[in-house]
Design a protein around this motif. Structure first.
Motif, PDB file in Angstrom:
ATOM      1  N   LEU A  16       0.834  -1.200   0.000  1.00 12.92           N
ATOM      2  CA  LEU A  16       0.000   0.000   0.000  1.00 12.92           C
ATOM      3  C   LEU A  16       0.866   1.246   0.000  1.00 12.92           C
ATOM      4  O   LEU A  16       1.989   1.240   0.487  1.00 12.92           O
ATOM      5  N   PHE A  17       0.324   2.327  -0.533  1.00 12.08           N
ATOM      6  CA  PHE A  17       1.022   3.597  -0.502  1.00 12.08           C
ATOM      7  C   PHE A  17       0.991   4.157   0.908  1.00 12.08           C
ATOM      8  O   PHE A  17       0.093   3.853   1.689  1.00 12.08           O
ATOM      9  N   GLY A  18       1.950   4.999   1.266  1.00 13.04           N
ATOM     10  CA  GLY A  18       2.153   5.514   2.615  1.00 13.04           C
ATOM     11  C   GLY A  18       0.900   5.995   3.317  1.00 13.04           C
ATOM     12  O   GLY A  18       0.536   5.507   4.379  1.00 13.04           O
ATOM     13  N   ASP A  19       0.193   6.977   2.729  1.00 19.12           N
ATOM     14  CA  ASP A  19      -0.984   7.544   3.392  1.00 19.12           C
ATOM     15  C   ASP A  19      -2.129   6.543   3.482  1.00 19.12           C
ATOM     16  O   ASP A  19      -2.841   6.497   4.479  1.00 19.12           O
ATOM     17  N   ALA A  20      -2.292   5.739   2.443  1.00 20.50           N
ATOM     18  CA  ALA A  20      -3.355   4.734   2.452  1.00 20.50           C
ATOM     19  C   ALA A  20      -3.091   3.697   3.532  1.00 20.50           C
ATOM     20  O   ALA A  20      -4.010   3.280   4.251  1.00 20.50           O
ATOM     21  N   CYS A  21      -1.849   3.296   3.675  1.00 22.88           N
ATOM     22  CA  CYS A  21      -1.481   2.300   4.681  1.00 22.88           C
ATOM     23  C   CYS A  21      -1.735   2.841   6.087  1.00 22.88           C
ATOM     24  O   CYS A  21      -2.322   2.164   6.927  1.00 22.88           O
ATOM     25  N   VAL A  22      -1.309   4.066   6.329  1.00 24.05           N
ATOM     26  CA  VAL A  22      -1.490   4.681   7.650  1.00 24.05           C
ATOM     27  C   VAL A  22      -2.968   4.854   7.961  1.00 24.05           C
ATOM     28  O   VAL A  22      -3.427   4.545   9.065  1.00 24.05           O
ATOM     29  N   SER A  23      -3.721   5.306   6.983  1.00 21.67           N
ATOM     30  CA  SER A  23      -5.161   5.511   7.180  1.00 21.67           C
ATOM     31  C   SER A  23      -5.867   4.193   7.485  1.00 21.67           C
ATOM     32  O   SER A  23      -6.686   4.107   8.410  1.00 21.67           O
ATOM     33  N   LEU A  24      -5.531   3.164   6.730  1.00 23.96           N
ATOM     34  CA  LEU A  24      -6.147   1.855   6.943  1.00 23.96           C
ATOM     35  C   LEU A  24      -5.747   1.278   8.297  1.00 23.96           C
ATOM     36  O   LEU A  24      -6.578   0.688   9.001  1.00 23.96           O
ATOM     37  N   ALA A  25      -4.499   1.461   8.692  1.00 20.86           N
ATOM     38  CA  ALA A  25      -4.041   0.976   9.999  1.00 20.86           C
ATOM     39  C   ALA A  25      -4.808   1.667  11.118  1.00 20.86           C
ATOM     40  O   ALA A  25      -5.222   1.030  12.091  1.00 20.86           O
ATOM     41  N   HIS A  26      -5.011   2.979  10.992  1.00 26.30           N
ATOM     42  CA  HIS A  26      -5.782   3.709  12.003  1.00 26.30           C
ATOM     43  C   HIS A  26      -7.221   3.205  12.062  1.00 26.30           C
ATOM     44  O   HIS A  26      -7.794   3.054  13.152  1.00 26.30           O
ATOM     45  N   VAL A  71     -11.372   0.104  14.997  1.00 22.72           N
ATOM     46  CA  VAL A  71     -12.414  -0.934  15.039  1.00 22.72           C
ATOM     47  C   VAL A  71     -12.078  -1.979  16.103  1.00 22.72           C
ATOM     48  O   VAL A  71     -12.942  -2.377  16.907  1.00 22.72           O
ATOM     49  N   ILE A  72     -10.828  -2.420  16.131  1.00 26.90           N
ATOM     50  CA  ILE A  72     -10.415  -3.424  17.115  1.00 26.90           C
ATOM     51  C   ILE A  72     -10.537  -2.860  18.526  1.00 26.90           C
ATOM     52  O   ILE A  72     -10.998  -3.546  19.445  1.00 26.90           O
ATOM     53  N   ARG A  73     -10.144  -1.606  18.717  1.00 22.49           N
ATOM     54  CA  ARG A  73     -10.252  -0.994  20.051  1.00 22.49           C
ATOM     55  C   ARG A  73     -11.709  -0.945  20.517  1.00 22.49           C
ATOM     56  O   ARG A  73     -12.007  -1.228  21.669  1.00 22.49           O
ATOM     57  N   ARG A  74     -12.602  -0.562  19.607  1.00 24.18           N
ATOM     58  CA  ARG A  74     -14.037  -0.540  19.979  1.00 24.18           C
ATOM     59  C   ARG A  74     -14.516  -1.944  20.310  1.00 24.18           C
ATOM     60  O   ARG A  74     -15.264  -2.147  21.262  1.00 24.18           O
ATOM     61  N   HIS A  75     -14.102  -2.925  19.508  1.00 24.74           N
ATOM     62  CA  HIS A  75     -14.518  -4.312  19.710  1.00 24.74           C
ATOM     63  C   HIS A  75     -14.039  -4.841  21.065  1.00 24.74           C
ATOM     64  O   HIS A  75     -14.726  -5.636  21.704  1.00 24.74           O
ATOM     65  N   LEU A  76     -12.854  -4.379  21.513  1.00 24.20           N
ATOM     66  CA  LEU A  76     -12.299  -4.821  22.791  1.00 24.20           C
ATOM     67  C   LEU A  76     -12.672  -3.884  23.945  1.00 24.20           C
ATOM     68  O   LEU A  76     -12.213  -4.084  25.061  1.00 24.20           O
ATOM     69  N   SER A  77     -13.495  -2.876  23.656  1.00 22.87           N
ATOM     70  CA  SER A  77     -13.898  -1.866  24.658  1.00 22.87           C
ATOM     71  C   SER A  77     -12.690  -1.136  25.242  1.00 22.87           C
ATOM     72  O   SER A  77     -12.616  -0.863  26.438  1.00 22.87           O
ATOM     73  N   LEU A  78     -11.733  -0.797  24.381  1.00 22.81           N
ATOM     74  CA  LEU A  78     -10.553  -0.045  24.791  1.00 22.81           C
ATOM     75  C   LEU A  78     -10.742   1.418  24.388  1.00 22.81           C
ATOM     76  O   LEU A  78     -11.372   1.700  23.366  1.00 22.81           O
ATOM     77  N   PRO A  79     -10.193   2.329  25.146  1.00 23.71           N
ATOM     78  CA  PRO A  79     -10.321   3.746  24.778  1.00 23.71           C
ATOM     79  C   PRO A  79      -9.495   4.070  23.534  1.00 23.71           C
ATOM     80  O   PRO A  79      -8.521   3.377  23.239  1.00 23.71           O
ATOM     81  N   PRO A  80      -9.877   5.118  22.819  1.00 25.94           N
ATOM     82  CA  PRO A  80      -9.070   5.536  21.661  1.00 25.94           C
ATOM     83  C   PRO A  80      -7.647   5.889  22.111  1.00 25.94           C
ATOM     84  O   PRO A  80      -7.425   6.279  23.258  1.00 25.94           O
ATOM     85  N   SER A  81      -6.720   5.738  21.194  1.00 31.09           N
ATOM     86  CA  SER A  81      -5.323   6.009  21.534  1.00 31.09           C
ATOM     87  C   SER A  81      -4.611   6.610  20.340  1.00 31.09           C
ATOM     88  O   SER A  81      -4.969   6.347  19.195  1.00 31.09           O
ATOM     89  N   GLU A  82      -3.599   7.404  20.626  1.00 26.75           N
ATOM     90  CA  GLU A  82      -2.772   8.001  19.583  1.00 26.75           C
ATOM     91  C   GLU A  82      -1.514   7.158  19.334  1.00 26.75           C
ATOM     92  O   GLU A  82      -0.608   7.595  18.653  1.00 26.75           O
ATOM     93  N   SER A  83      -1.461   5.965  19.918  1.00 23.38           N
ATOM     94  CA  SER A  83      -0.277   5.119  19.748  1.00 23.38           C
ATOM     95  C   SER A  83      -0.174   4.656  18.300  1.00 23.38           C
ATOM     96  O   SER A  83      -1.110   4.771  17.522  1.00 23.38           O
ATOM     97  N   HIS A  84       0.959   4.087  17.957  1.00 20.30           N
ATOM     98  CA  HIS A  84       1.222   3.628  16.593  1.00 20.30           C
ATOM     99  C   HIS A  84       0.263   2.487  16.264  1.00 20.30           C
ATOM    100  O   HIS A  84       0.309   1.428  16.894  1.00 20.30           O
ATOM    101  N   PRO A  85      -0.619   2.649  15.272  1.00 16.16           N
ATOM    102  CA  PRO A  85      -1.656   1.642  15.015  1.00 16.16           C
ATOM    103  C   PRO A  85      -1.109   0.288  14.571  1.00 16.16           C
ATOM    104  O   PRO A  85      -1.643  -0.744  14.960  1.00 16.16           O
TER     105      PRO A  85
END
Length: 145
Positions: free
Chosen positions: A93-103, A108-122
């Motif tokens: 994937l191209f840089g921005d697309a990869c980062v956007s998709l990772a975020h 989605v995974i954080r919501r599924h696990l009931s974890l708070p949002p985070s600014e950590s590296h996705p």
């Protein structure tokens, strides 16, 4: 101190303190409370870009693995397979697309696990999720078998 440090005899005392002090400070450095900084080895860009291999010591025999990520058992094999597929194909994937998709995946995974949002590296978070899921599955298999 500067006058003593520059005298022929004082200079010798200053040099001696370099060898006596564990931080290799001269007499003037000791008086002023300065810090002596030693340069490390030069690192090239190619060395920095090489993947790091961290050694993780094995668990003690008989110790049951315990996942550290809360609610990881909520993930389905399909959820984890999708994350694994993304992690394997992300280089295509191209840089921005990869980062956007990772975020998006991480959110989605954080919501599924009931974890708070985070600014950590996705991507790091997604790798951690896969490892923790594998630990949880091994724990479940050990308990049922």
């Amino acid at each position: 101190m500067r006058a003593i440090d520059f005298l022929p005899f004082g200079y010798g005392v200053g040099m001696l303190t370099i060898f006596v002090d564990r931080y290799h400070r001269r007499l003037g450095d000791l008086t002023a409370g300065t810090v002596v900084v030693h340069e490390g080895q030069r690192i090239t860009l190619s060395q920095m870009l090489q993947p790091m291999h961290a050694y993780v010591s094995p668990r003690a025999p008989g110790v049951t693995p315990t996942p550290l990520l809360p609610n990881v058992e909520r993930l389905t094999p399909a959820d984890v397979a999708l994350v694994v597929e993304f992690l394997q194909c992300r280089d295509a994937l191209f840089g921005d697309a990869c980062v956007s998709l990772a975020h998006q995946f991480a959110a989605v995974i954080r919501r599924h696990l009931s974890l708070p949002p985070s600014e950590s590296h996705p991507e790091q978070f997604l790798k951690h999720v896969v490892r923790e899921y594998e630990v949880a599955q091994a724990m479940i298999a050990r308990q049922s078998g």
